[in-house]
Design a protein around this motif. Structure first.
Motif, PDB file in Angstrom:
ATOM      1  N   LEU A  37     -55.693 -50.242  32.364  1.00 25.41           N
ATOM      2  CA  LEU A  37     -54.729 -51.349  32.362  1.00 25.41           C
ATOM      3  C   LEU A  37     -54.445 -51.811  33.787  1.00 25.41           C
ATOM      4  CD1 LEU A  37     -52.800 -52.995  30.450  1.00 25.41           C
ATOM      5  CD2 LEU A  37     -51.057 -51.298  31.022  1.00 25.41           C
ATOM      6  N   ARG A  38     -54.276 -50.866  34.672  1.00 23.98           N
ATOM      7  CA  ARG A  38     -54.002 -51.195  36.076  1.00 23.98           C
ATOM      8  C   ARG A  38     -55.192 -51.916  36.707  1.00 23.98           C
ATOM      9  NH1 ARG A  38     -51.166 -47.046  40.310  1.00 23.98           N
ATOM     10  NH2 ARG A  38     -51.245 -48.357  42.180  1.00 23.98           N
ATOM     11  N   THR A  39     -56.397 -51.472  36.383  1.00 27.40           N
ATOM     12  CA  THR A  39     -57.587 -52.116  36.914  1.00 27.40           C
ATOM     13  C   THR A  39     -57.733 -53.534  36.374  1.00 27.40           C
ATOM     14  OG1 THR A  39     -58.728 -50.000  37.172  1.00 27.40           O
ATOM     15  CG2 THR A  39     -60.096 -51.968  37.076  1.00 27.40           C
ATOM     16  N   CYS A  40     -57.408 -53.727  35.101  1.00 22.50           N
ATOM     17  CA  CYS A  40     -57.464 -55.073  34.515  1.00 22.50           C
ATOM     18  C   CYS A  40     -56.567 -56.030  35.296  1.00 22.50           C
ATOM     19  CB  CYS A  40     -57.032 -55.030  33.047  1.00 22.50           C
ATOM     20  SG  CYS A  40     -58.267 -54.341  31.921  1.00 22.50           S
ATOM     21  N   ASP A  41     -55.356 -55.597  35.590  1.00 16.57           N
ATOM     22  CA  ASP A  41     -54.441 -56.431  36.355  1.00 16.57           C
ATOM     23  C   ASP A  41     -55.024 -56.757  37.727  1.00 16.57           C
ATOM     24  OD1 ASP A  41     -52.034 -57.721  37.258  1.00 16.57           O
ATOM     25  OD2 ASP A  41     -51.483 -55.850  38.251  1.00 16.57           O
ATOM     26  N   ALA A  42     -55.567 -55.752  38.388  1.00 16.49           N
ATOM     27  CA  ALA A  42     -56.114 -55.942  39.733  1.00 16.49           C
ATOM     28  C   ALA A  42     -57.269 -56.931  39.749  1.00 16.49           C
ATOM     29  CB  ALA A  42     -56.563 -54.598  40.304  1.00 16.49           C
ATOM     30  N   ALA A  43     -58.049 -56.982  38.669  1.00 15.78           N
ATOM     31  CA  ALA A  43     -59.216 -57.865  38.602  1.00 15.78           C
ATOM     32  C   ALA A  43     -58.893 -59.229  38.002  1.00 15.78           C
ATOM     33  CB  ALA A  43     -60.333 -57.198  37.804  1.00 15.78           C
ATOM     34  N   GLY A  44     -57.632 -59.440  37.638  1.00 12.70           N
ATOM     35  CA  GLY A  44     -57.248 -60.725  37.068  1.00 12.70           C
ATOM     36  C   GLY A  44     -57.520 -60.851  35.584  1.00 12.70           C
ATOM     37  N   VAL A  45     -57.790 -59.719  34.913  1.00 10.00           N
ATOM     38  CA  VAL A  45     -58.020 -59.741  33.467  1.00 10.00           C
ATOM     39  C   VAL A  45     -56.684 -59.930  32.756  1.00 10.00           C
ATOM     40  CG1 VAL A  45     -58.791 -58.382  31.476  1.00 10.00           C
ATOM     41  CG2 VAL A  45     -60.073 -58.308  33.627  1.00 10.00           C
ATOM     42  N   MET A  46     -56.667 -60.846  31.811  1.00  8.35           N
ATOM     43  CA  MET A  46     -55.412 -61.171  31.137  1.00  8.35           C
ATOM     44  C   MET A  46     -55.226 -60.425  29.818  1.00  8.35           C
ATOM     45  SD  MET A  46     -53.894 -64.955  30.886  1.00  8.35           S
ATOM     46  CE  MET A  46     -52.161 -65.239  30.593  1.00  8.35           C
ATOM     47  N   ASN A  47     -56.327 -60.004  29.193  1.00  4.72           N
ATOM     48  CA  ASN A  47     -56.251 -59.400  27.862  1.00  4.72           C
ATOM     49  C   ASN A  47     -57.049 -58.107  27.783  1.00  4.72           C
ATOM     50  OD1 ASN A  47     -54.929 -61.655  26.006  1.00  4.72           O
ATOM     51  ND2 ASN A  47     -56.369 -62.695  27.373  1.00  4.72           N
ATOM     52  N   LEU A  48     -56.378 -57.049  27.337  1.00  3.99           N
ATOM     53  CA  LEU A  48     -57.013 -55.756  27.095  1.00  3.99           C
ATOM     54  C   LEU A  48     -56.942 -55.471  25.606  1.00  3.99           C
ATOM     55  CD1 LEU A  48     -58.180 -52.965  27.842  1.00  3.99           C
ATOM     56  CD2 LEU A  48     -55.830 -52.209  28.306  1.00  3.99           C
ATOM     57  N   HIS A  49     -58.108 -55.266  24.989  1.00  3.26           N
ATOM     58  CA  HIS A  49     -58.179 -54.960  23.560  1.00  3.26           C
ATOM     59  C   HIS A  49     -58.423 -53.460  23.397  1.00  3.26           C
ATOM     60  CE1 HIS A  49     -58.563 -59.252  22.310  1.00  3.26           C
ATOM     61  NE2 HIS A  49     -59.014 -59.349  23.551  1.00  3.26           N
ATOM     62  N   MET A  50     -57.690 -52.843  22.494  1.00  2.00           N
ATOM     63  CA  MET A  50     -57.814 -51.398  22.291  1.00  2.00           C
ATOM     64  C   MET A  50     -58.052 -51.106  20.817  1.00  2.00           C
ATOM     65  SD  MET A  50     -54.842 -49.908  24.881  1.00  2.00           S
ATOM     66  CE  MET A  50     -53.502 -50.783  24.081  1.00  2.00           C
TER      67      MET A  50
END
Length: 242
Positions: A37-50
């Protein structure tokens, strides 16, 4: 809301990538999900699907996530193949991290197109039904005795490559790539999370924001809400909640 805080929110939101997503297929350890989740934010990813199994916990460790839970939208899915198929139907390419004879070096894939990066659990990997729907399988070259990185580390490496490619392609440059509606709604939710939850609970449209990120004419908005309450709206709309 200080001017500096609002400027930071606008800057980060301007760089969000609506067509770069991550899907975790069976990853269940809180520390791994939090780091992803933290990496997604750092890379500008807006959506994480689990993708989760019934009864499986998907908790987030606040310290590991670094507060990123507020900035990345999380979507829970009970079935990986359905989630993957839905994203493919929206035009996304699906890239799965997987050790196989078909896997290519992750750096050779094109991340500038709408794409979903699929990461599986460390012991079982990406499930067979999801692999059957992927457009490409990828691997990270290893120089040691172990066959793979920890899933959160692997996600970080792949997203770093995606970020590099997208930055070179100018996809992080202004103006924002979000639709005007999504941009306005997300900006409000980031600036006023408590008020956003209140609006969602009571089916209210978000009030407009001024140029400094504050609610435009808050007195009038509160008056409109109270007027709605007086017209026999749900009991939750009381002054105590405002």
């Amino acid at each position: 809301m200080t001017p500096e805080r609002y400027a930071k929110i606008r800057q980060v939101l301007d760089r969000r990538q609506p067509d770069l997503r991550v899907l975790t297929d069976g990853v269940h350890k809180a520390q791994n999900l939090s780091a992803i989740l933290r990496t997604c934010d750092a890379a500008g990813v807006m959506n994480l699907h689990m993708v989760t199994q019934p009864g499986q916990r998907t908790g987030i460790w606040k310290r590991s996530a670094g507060g990123s839970a507020r900035w990345v939208k999380r979507h829970l899915h009970p079935d990986g193949s359905h989630a993957t198929l839905a994203l493919k139907q929206q035009g996304y390419r699906v890239y799965a991290a997987n050790l196989s004879n078909k896997a290519v070096d992750y750096r050779t894939l094109d991340y500038t197109v709408p794409c979903v990066i699929v990461m599986g659990a460390e012991k079982t990997g990406v499930s067979a039904p999801v692999l059957a729907l992927t457009d490409a399988e990828m691997t990270i070259p290893m120089m040691g005795m172990v066959e793979s990185y920890n899933v959160s580390v692997a996600t970080a490496l792949i997203l770093n490559e995606a970020q590099r490619q997208r930055e070179q392609a100018g996809l992080y440059a202004s103006p924002s790539r979000l639709s005007p509606t999504e941009y306005a709604n997300t900006r409000f939710e980031w600036c006023h999370p408590k008020l956003a939850r209140f609006c969602q609970k009571n089916n209210l449209a978000y009030p407009a924001l001024d140029s400094e990120g504050d609610v435009l004419d808050p007195a009038q908005w509160y008056q409109d809400v109270r007027a709605r309450k007086a017209r026999n709206q749900p009991k939750e709309l009381t002054d105590d909640h405002l």
